[in-house]
Motif scaffolding. Structure first.
Motif, PDB file in Angstrom:
ATOM      1  N   VAL A  59       0.840  -1.198   0.000  1.00 56.68           N
ATOM      2  CA  VAL A  59       0.000   0.000   0.000  1.00 56.68           C
ATOM      3  C   VAL A  59       0.880   1.255   0.000  1.00 56.68           C
ATOM      4  N   LEU A  60       1.848   1.302   0.883  1.00 57.79           N
ATOM      5  CA  LEU A  60       2.719   2.483   0.971  1.00 57.79           C
ATOM      6  C   LEU A  60       3.559   2.677  -0.282  1.00 57.79           C
ATOM      7  N   LEU A  65       4.246   5.751  -5.388  1.00 61.45           N
ATOM      8  CA  LEU A  65       4.373   5.709  -6.847  1.00 61.45           C
ATOM      9  C   LEU A  65       3.267   6.524  -7.508  1.00 61.45           C
ATOM     10  N   ALA A  66       2.033   6.325  -7.087  1.00 58.31           N
ATOM     11  CA  ALA A  66       0.908   7.057  -7.676  1.00 58.31           C
ATOM     12  C   ALA A  66       1.035   8.557  -7.422  1.00 58.31           C
ATOM     13  N   PHE A  67       1.410   8.934  -6.196  1.00 59.44           N
ATOM     14  CA  PHE A  67       1.554  10.347  -5.868  1.00 59.44           C
ATOM     15  C   PHE A  67       2.629  11.013  -6.729  1.00 59.44           C
ATOM     16  N   LEU A  68       3.771  10.364  -6.848  1.00 62.48           N
ATOM     17  CA  LEU A  68       4.849  10.942  -7.661  1.00 62.48           C
ATOM     18  C   LEU A  68       4.469  11.019  -9.137  1.00 62.48           C
ATOM     19  N   GLY A 120      -3.118   1.238  -2.490  1.00 63.98           N
ATOM     20  CA  GLY A 120      -2.078   2.251  -2.446  1.00 63.98           C
ATOM     21  C   GLY A 120      -2.249   3.277  -3.553  1.00 63.98           C
ATOM     22  N   LEU A 121      -2.628   2.821  -4.731  1.00 64.86           N
ATOM     23  CA  LEU A 121      -2.899   3.721  -5.849  1.00 64.86           C
ATOM     24  C   LEU A 121      -3.981   4.724  -5.462  1.00 64.86           C
ATOM     25  N   GLY A 126      -5.594  10.113  -3.750  1.00 65.63           N
ATOM     26  CA  GLY A 126      -6.348  10.878  -2.765  1.00 65.63           C
ATOM     27  C   GLY A 126      -5.495  11.908  -2.048  1.00 65.63           C
ATOM     28  N   VAL A 127      -4.303  11.505  -1.660  1.00 63.40           N
ATOM     29  CA  VAL A 127      -3.386  12.434  -0.991  1.00 63.40           C
ATOM     30  C   VAL A 127      -3.030  13.584  -1.932  1.00 63.40           C
TER      31      VAL A 127
END
Length: 151
Positions: A59-60, A65-68, A120-121, A126-127
């Motif tokens: 998840v982390l 990866l998704a955030f970056l 995690g994605l 969301g973040v």
């Protein structure tokens, strides 16, 4: 012709792009080296990880990866909903391919790892969405990054 981006955005996109490349390489390597190499000094860690205890790590890792990736795409191409969709498709496909590529290196491909990756994605996207709202209070999210004008 695309809208001219501020120099700060160009600089940030380079740094975030470099961080994305390094991060993606790191998680690829960590998921493709033999598992016992990661747990040499922890006697019980190998058993813990093999019984599904690695899901929070998935998840982390995929949240990062998704955030970056979405951060890099929005800085490069402008803030639009399609950057979130593009990120979701790329990361979801990578999650499946990543699990399948573990088979040749004698690691276990697990559908629950893919499920954790997808969680995690969602967390990473969301973040990012929350960060955009915090960084631009009272303004539409679309004003965060200049739109492309070549339509």
């Amino acid at each position: 012709m695309p809208a001219q981006r501020p120099p700060l955005f160009r600089s940030l996109s380079v740094w975030i792009g470099a961080g994305l490349a390094a991060y993606w390489t790191l998680i690829f390597v960590l998921t493709h080296i033999p598992a016992h190499w990661l747990t040499v000094s922890f006697a019980d860690a190998g058993e813990f990880l093999s019984q599904g205890g690695d899901k929070p790590l998935h998840v982390l890792a995929y949240a990062g990866l998704a955030f970056l990736l979405v951060s890099w795409l929005t800085l490069k191409q402008g803030f639009e909903a399609k950057q979130y969709l593009t990120t979701a498709i790329i990361v979801a496909l990578y999650a499946v391919v990543d699990e399948l590529l573990q088979i040749p290196v004698r690691r276990t491909a697990d559908v629950w790892d893919v499920a954790a990756d997808l969680c995690g994605l969602a967390l990473g996207l969301g973040v990012h969405a929350v960060a955009v709202r915090i960084l631009r209070p009272g303004r539409p999210a679309e004003s965060f990054v200049p739109h492309r004008t070549d339509r």
